[in-house]
Design a protein around this motif. Structure first.
Motif, PDB file in Angstrom:
ATOM      1  N   GLU A 102     -18.303  -9.407 -34.181  1.00 21.46           N
ATOM      2  CA  GLU A 102     -18.415 -10.221 -32.981  1.00 21.46           C
ATOM      3  C   GLU A 102     -19.591 -11.196 -33.076  1.00 21.46           C
ATOM      4  O   GLU A 102     -19.514 -12.325 -32.573  1.00 21.46           O
ATOM      5  CB  GLU A 102     -18.531  -9.318 -31.757  1.00 21.46           C
ATOM      6  N   ARG A 106     -19.146 -15.246 -32.845  1.00 24.26           N
ATOM      7  CA  ARG A 106     -19.921 -16.135 -31.974  1.00 24.26           C
ATOM      8  C   ARG A 106     -20.515 -17.295 -32.765  1.00 24.26           C
ATOM      9  O   ARG A 106     -20.525 -18.440 -32.300  1.00 24.26           O
ATOM     10  CB  ARG A 106     -21.030 -15.347 -31.268  1.00 24.26           C
ATOM     11  N   VAL A 109     -17.695 -19.725 -33.626  1.00 19.69           N
ATOM     12  CA  VAL A 109     -17.325 -20.498 -32.437  1.00 19.69           C
ATOM     13  C   VAL A 109     -18.328 -21.630 -32.220  1.00 19.69           C
ATOM     14  O   VAL A 109     -17.953 -22.779 -31.947  1.00 19.69           O
ATOM     15  CB  VAL A 109     -17.240 -19.588 -31.192  1.00 19.69           C
ATOM     16  N   GLN A 118     -10.090 -19.923 -31.089  1.00 16.18           N
ATOM     17  CA  GLN A 118      -8.809 -19.443 -30.577  1.00 16.18           C
ATOM     18  C   GLN A 118      -8.674 -17.923 -30.583  1.00 16.18           C
ATOM     19  O   GLN A 118      -7.684 -17.384 -30.073  1.00 16.18           O
ATOM     20  CB  GLN A 118      -7.673 -20.053 -31.408  1.00 16.18           C
ATOM     21  N   TRP A 119      -9.660 -17.196 -31.124  1.00 17.35           N
ATOM     22  CA  TRP A 119      -9.554 -15.734 -31.199  1.00 17.35           C
ATOM     23  C   TRP A 119      -9.527 -15.143 -29.786  1.00 17.35           C
ATOM     24  O   TRP A 119     -10.361 -15.503 -28.949  1.00 17.35           O
ATOM     25  CB  TRP A 119     -10.725 -15.155 -31.982  1.00 17.35           C
ATOM     26  N   PRO A 120      -8.614 -14.211 -29.490  1.00 13.01           N
ATOM     27  CA  PRO A 120      -8.516 -13.636 -28.135  1.00 13.01           C
ATOM     28  C   PRO A 120      -9.803 -12.921 -27.736  1.00 13.01           C
ATOM     29  O   PRO A 120     -10.324 -12.094 -28.493  1.00 13.01           O
ATOM     30  CB  PRO A 120      -7.349 -12.646 -28.254  1.00 13.01           C
ATOM     31  N   SER A 121     -10.290 -13.219 -26.558  1.00 16.32           N
ATOM     32  CA  SER A 121     -11.582 -12.674 -26.127  1.00 16.32           C
ATOM     33  C   SER A 121     -11.549 -11.156 -25.969  1.00 16.32           C
ATOM     34  O   SER A 121     -12.578 -10.490 -26.083  1.00 16.32           O
ATOM     35  CB  SER A 121     -12.001 -13.320 -24.798  1.00 16.32           C
ATOM     36  N   ALA A 122     -10.376 -10.592 -25.705  1.00 17.23           N
ATOM     37  CA  ALA A 122     -10.272  -9.142 -25.498  1.00 17.23           C
ATOM     38  C   ALA A 122     -10.010  -8.381 -26.790  1.00 17.23           C
ATOM     39  O   ALA A 122      -9.880  -7.150 -26.755  1.00 17.23           O
ATOM     40  CB  ALA A 122      -9.156  -8.845 -24.495  1.00 17.23           C
ATOM     41  N   GLU A 123      -9.955  -9.061 -27.907  1.00 19.31           N
ATOM     42  CA  GLU A 123      -9.603  -8.432 -29.182  1.00 19.31           C
ATOM     43  C   GLU A 123     -10.860  -8.213 -30.022  1.00 19.31           C
ATOM     44  O   GLU A 123     -11.447  -9.165 -30.535  1.00 19.31           O
ATOM     45  CB  GLU A 123      -8.632  -9.336 -29.955  1.00 19.31           C
TER      46      GLU A 123
END
Length: 222
Positions: A102, A106, A109, A118-123
């Motif tokens: 993570e 960051r 990004v 584009q990576w899903p925030s909940a994944e």
């Protein structure tokens, strides 16, 4: 964009802000129990983890993640991302993987890497998944990406050993040189490992990591 080699040096650098320096992967407990107490035992411990954990799990999965990112096959990326996390043998090893992943996400990004944005925030993302994402964006060769990933892991383990055993700085360099051939072999073996033979089974590492959760004095997070 700069040459891929320069970007490889960027993402394997200890200065990369992913917090890799904060983890020992059970080495701190191994030193506490005197399983590791000098240069030779440090080389044995780190070399075994490199061969059978990084080499048995992370590098083969990294190779598949590189291919999936190349093809923009997001379901396959997520499959191998989940596989990595499911294979972690302790809470600390899982947290290390996800927390570093993570942190790298960051960073990517903020560097405006499209697949990171584009990576899903909940994944939750594993470190190897983010590393493969960066390697594909910067057009880094597969061999170089695998070697760089293994080198980055080894360099952080050597730095931990210098602090914990403790070893002198020269012994730290001896440790790196002694295990360079192990990197070459694990990278070669990663290409030969079939999907159903991917995994890591090191009871000593798992036990050291779990015992580290309640170790009375800790410099490292794993």
């Amino acid at each position: 964009m700069a040459k891929p080699l320069l970007h490889l040096m960027q993402i394997v650098s200890p200065a990369l802000p992913v917090g890799a320096y904060a983890y020992s992967q059970g080495l701190e407990y191994a030193v506490e129990r005197a399983w590791v107490n000098d240069l030779d035992s440090a080389a044995d411990w780190i070399g075994e983890v490199l061969s059978h954990s990084v080499g048995g799990l992370d590098l083969p999965v990294l190779l598949r993640l590189l291919a999936a990112w190349r093809q923009n096959d997001i379901p396959m990326v997520q499959y191998w991302n989940h596989t990595l996390q499911a294979a972690r043998e302790s809470r600390e090893l899982l947290l290390e993987d996800v927390q570093m992943g993570e942190a790298l996400l960051r960073l990517l990004v903020s560097l405006e890497v499209p697949s990171a944005v584009q990576w899903p925030s909940a994944e939750p993302i594993s470190f190897a998944t983010g590393f493969a994402m960066a390697a594909r964006y910067f057009e880094i060769d597969d061999d170089d990406a695998l070697s760089g990933f293994a080198w980055s892991w080894l360099e952080n383990q050597a730095a931990a050993a210098v602090k914990l055993v403790p070893l002198g700085q020269t012994d730290g360099q001896r440790l790196l040189m002694a295990l360079m051939p192990c990197i070459e072999k694990t990278v070669t073996d990663a290409y030969l490992r079939a999907d159903d033979n991917i995994g890591a089974g090191l009871p000593g590492l798992a036990m050291a990591s779990m015992q580290h959760e309640t170790q009375y004095s800790r410099l490292f997070r794993s």
